[in-house]
Design an enzyme around this catalytic site. Structure first.
Site, PDB file in Angstrom:
ATOM      1  N   HIS A  54       0.856  -1.181   0.000  1.00 33.56           N
ATOM      2  CA  HIS A  54       0.000   0.000   0.000  1.00 33.56           C
ATOM      3  C   HIS A  54       0.898   1.239   0.000  1.00 33.56           C
ATOM      4  CE1 HIS A  54      -3.742  -2.109   1.895  1.00 33.56           C
ATOM      5  NE2 HIS A  54      -3.178  -2.843   0.939  1.00 33.56           N
ATOM      6  N   CYS A 107      -5.872   1.975   5.921  1.00 31.65           N
ATOM      7  CA  CYS A 107      -6.567   0.748   6.296  1.00 31.65           C
ATOM      8  C   CYS A 107      -6.002   0.283   7.648  1.00 31.65           C
ATOM      9  CB  CYS A 107      -6.354  -0.316   5.223  1.00 31.65           C
ATOM     10  SG  CYS A 107      -4.679  -0.997   5.192  1.00 31.65           S
ATOM     11  N   GLU A 166       1.086   3.826   1.909  1.00 30.38           N
ATOM     12  CA  GLU A 166       1.657   4.155   3.217  1.00 30.38           C
ATOM     13  C   GLU A 166       2.771   3.187   3.593  1.00 30.38           C
ATOM     14  OE1 GLU A 166      -2.910   4.828   3.643  1.00 30.38           O
ATOM     15  OE2 GLU A 166      -1.572   3.500   2.549  1.00 30.38           O
ATOM     16  N   CYS A 176      -2.182  -0.507   7.510  1.00 35.01           N
ATOM     17  CA  CYS A 176      -1.340   0.689   7.419  1.00 35.01           C
ATOM     18  C   CYS A 176      -1.379   1.484   8.716  1.00 35.01           C
ATOM     19  CB  CYS A 176      -1.769   1.548   6.243  1.00 35.01           C
ATOM     20  SG  CYS A 176      -1.471   0.759   4.650  1.00 35.01           S
TER      21      CYS A 176
END
Length: 196
Positions: free
Chosen positions: A91, A121, A93, A124
């Site tokens: 992701h 999410c 992040e 993260c």
């Protein structure tokens, strides 16, 4: 009482009191609502750095881009590369955090601000907390993103509220309309590309 003594002897700590457990539970119910209510308003710097995150998102598999800022300088960038790297943890992040750990190092993350095009999410947000990042600024919320793609419907403020050992300030909605336009455009292109 005997169990508490054994616990202390085994790990050097003690079991929490009944009062501490009850206070913790009460706070965990109240803080998710309070965390977003006390989040600082966005600033011109927030808009500037969010534009950088949006630029990162332009080069991502899914339009999640992130930048990490410390003392007014970008120390790391990241974009979602889950498909191209065949890595479901890639992701935006997470990529930015990994890049920061590589250079300038994990200590630079403590107290830094992470800007991201979509609300983090749970995975993260967990990494953000463990890195002791001090502030998160996001564009589109999980609720907004869920209108376009699957999301784990746990707000970042709820996760942050349960991690009292690592306080993190959260500001949402910075350039949310621009982020959502990018998400809608990219998701439409992906749907067309995946048609047989």
């Amino acid at each position: 009482m005997q169990q508490r003594t054994q616990l202390k002897a085994a790990c050097g700590c003690h079991a929490p009191s009944r009062r501490a457990v009850l206070v913790g539970l009460a706070c965990s119910l109240a803080l998710p609502r309070a965390a977003s209510a006390f989040a600082p308003a966005s600033t011109s710097d927030d808009v500037r750095f969010m534009r950088m995150a949006l630029d990162e998102a332009q080069h991502a598999d899914f339009p999640f881009g992130a930048v990490i800022v410390r003392e007014g300088a970008v120390i790391a960038r990241g974009a979602n590369h889950g498909r191209t790297r065949r890595d479901p943890t890639a992701h935006g992040e997470m990529v930015a955090i990994r890049n920061a750990v590589e250079s300038p190092g994990a200590d630079a993350l403590k107290g830094a601000t992470l800007y991201t095009t979509g609300e983090p999410c749970p995975m993260c947000m967990g990494a953000i907390i463990w890195c002791h990042i001090g502030r998160v600024v996001y564009a589109a919320s999980i609720d907004q993103l869920a209108t376009l793609m699957d999301q784990i419907m746990v707000p970042s403020a709820e996760i942050a509220a349960r991690a009292t050992f690592a306080p993190v300030s959260i500001t949402g909605g910075v350039l949310a309309d621009e982020a959502m336009a990018l998400f809608r455009e990219r998701m439409a292109k992906l749907r067309v590309a995946e048609r047989p």
